[in-house]
Enzyme design. Structure first.
Site, PDB file in Angstrom:
ATOM      1  CG  ASP A  61     -45.909  69.485  48.190  1.00  0.00           C
ATOM      2  OD1 ASP A  61     -46.278  68.391  47.727  1.00  0.00           O
ATOM      3  OD2 ASP A  61     -46.616  70.190  48.903  1.00  0.00           O
ATOM      4  CE  LYS A 104     -52.126  73.651  50.888  1.00  0.00           C
ATOM      5  NZ  LYS A 104     -51.940  72.488  49.999  1.00  0.00           N
ATOM      6  CG  ASP A 139     -48.869  68.996  45.692  1.00  0.00           C
ATOM      7  OD1 ASP A 139     -49.196  69.979  46.397  1.00  0.00           O
ATOM      8  OD2 ASP A 139     -49.378  67.880  45.812  1.00  0.00           O
ATOM      9  CG  ASP A 140     -49.078  73.363  47.700  1.00  0.00           C
ATOM     10  OD1 ASP A 140     -49.993  73.666  46.916  1.00  0.00           O
ATOM     11  OD2 ASP A 140     -49.276  72.971  48.864  1.00  0.00           O
ATOM     12  CG  HIS A 147     -51.571  71.834  43.322  1.00  0.00           C
ATOM     13  ND1 HIS A 147     -51.784  70.783  44.192  1.00  0.00           N
ATOM     14  CD2 HIS A 147     -51.804  71.342  42.074  1.00  0.00           C
ATOM     15  CE1 HIS A 147     -52.125  69.706  43.504  1.00  0.00           C
ATOM     16  NE2 HIS A 147     -52.140  70.024  42.216  1.00  0.00           N
ATOM     17  NE  ARG A 206     -53.912  75.755  47.748  1.00  0.00           N
ATOM     18  CZ  ARG A 206     -54.022  74.440  47.488  1.00  0.00           C
ATOM     19  NH1 ARG A 206     -55.224  73.875  47.477  1.00  0.00           N
ATOM     20  NH2 ARG A 206     -52.953  73.725  47.237  1.00  0.00           N
TER      21      ARG A 206
END
Length: 366
Positions: A184, A259, A204-205, A226, A257
């Protein structure tokens, strides 16, 4: 005044002075961890090139108003431990990276599992606990997560580079998967934070906002990971006043996103604004709003109230791959509320995704 009273007053004053020593108007230089304690007594701190010994944190506890100048690259020797590798704290700090690098030696840790297994990896690599400015710093090859940000007052982070691109390739430990994992870029649980004009290449993010308010993420480039995320959202959390604007998202699983954990309770996410973002090569979704995390489009929970998610201002233009979904919204029963203005969202390619348990999206169709 009796002499014993005067003496008591002097001693009390002395204790106050000793408890809170003032920093000196001097320049401290760090060329090894042995120099840190003396250097942070000064309001100018210069960091030369050196290697941090394995298993130790390069920790700067700075006096208010300190200016830090990196004058060389810092490399972290390898050990399987929790970290962090670097931590900085203080108020009204000016941190100038001057284009220099913190090298985490990621390939020595990477096994395709990140924080989910394999060897223990220092995570986060970098803990930022300052207010002020933090600029022009490069992080190379983080073992896992890069930045954890918990600023005590307003902070602007700008012109940063996170380069975990080497983690895209498999290695002998990753069973054919990307060796870098859980890398991340920025994990934020904070308020009054701006991150801008930065480039993040990871697995990742790019950004993950776990709680907080008044966070702006703008003019950044996110490559390979991501996407830009609000969440994952746990229980008893509030997120509000988030602006995601003018970012470029390339070859990510999704661009944008939200989540929230299916098991989360008593949390609120509100006033999330997207404007002027561009996404290309999106592998799974253009926009994903999902209340079933850690599943994807599973059974959603209803313990996180979600409202005020708007795509407004300059058009958000996203292009997804042919086997991806353009937009998917998976709300818990009654947990997504109000009217959401999506007039500035354009998504092409792929197929239409499901919109579950919510009819409040206006000015948009797939």
């Amino acid at each position: 005044m009796p002499s014993f009273i005067r003496l008591a007053a002097v001693l009390a004053f002395a204790r106050i002075i000793l408890a809170a020593p003032a920093a000196s108007d001097c320049t401290g230089t760090i060329s090894s961890l042995d120099d840190v304690d003396d250097a942070v007594k000064c309001t100018t701190v210069n960091i030369n090139s050196f290697t941090v010994p394995a298993g130790e944190t390069f920790n700067l506890e700075l006096a208010q108003g300190t200016t830090v100048n990196m004058q060389g690259d810092v490399t972290f020797a390898v050990k399987n431990w929790d970290g962090p590798l670097f931590q900085v704290s203080g108020k009204d700090i000016t941190f100038n990276g001057n284009g220099h690098t913190f090298d985490g030696n990621g390939p020595s840790y990477w096994d395709g599992q990140g924080g989910n297994g394999g060897v223990t990896k220092p995570a986060p690599m970098m803990k930022i606990k300052i207010s002020g400015t933090y600029t022009n710093v490069k992080v190379l090859n983080s073992p896992a997560r890069v930045y954890s940000v918990s600023n005590p007052a307003p902070l602007t982070m700008s012109k940063l580079t996170i380069d975990d691109s080497a983690g895209d390739a498999p290695n002998s430990k990753s069973n054919g998967k990307a060796a870098g994992h859980n890398t991340d870029g920025f994990d934020c649980s904070t308020t009054d934070l701006t991150i801008e004009d930065s480039t993040i290449h990871n697995q990742d993010d790019c950004l993950a906002i776990n709680k907080g308010s008044n966070i702006v993420f703008q003019r950044n480039t996110c490559i390979g990971g991501h996407g830009i995320s609000v969440g994952s959202i746990s229980s008893d959390v509030t997120v509000s006043g988030i602006v995601i604007q003018d970012n470029v998202i390339q070859n990510n699983d999704q661009a944008l996103r939200i989540k929230t954990k299916a098991s989360a309770t008593d949390s609120t996410v509100t006033n999330i604004t997207y404007s002027g973002n561009t996404g290309t090569g999106l592998r799974q979704f253009g926009v994903l709003i999902d209340q079933s995390y850690p599943d994807t489009l599973g059974t959603p929970g209803n313990g996180v109230k979600l409202s005020g998610v708007n795509f407004v201002g300059s058009t958000n233009t996203l292009s997804v791959n042919s086997d991806a979904m353009r937009v998917a919204v998976n709300c818990g029963s009654g947990s997504c509320t109000g009217t959401w203005d999506w007039s500035a969202l354009k998504v092409t390619g792929g197929t239409a995704g499901p919109i579950v348990n919510f009819s409040g999206i206006k000015n948009f169709s797939q």
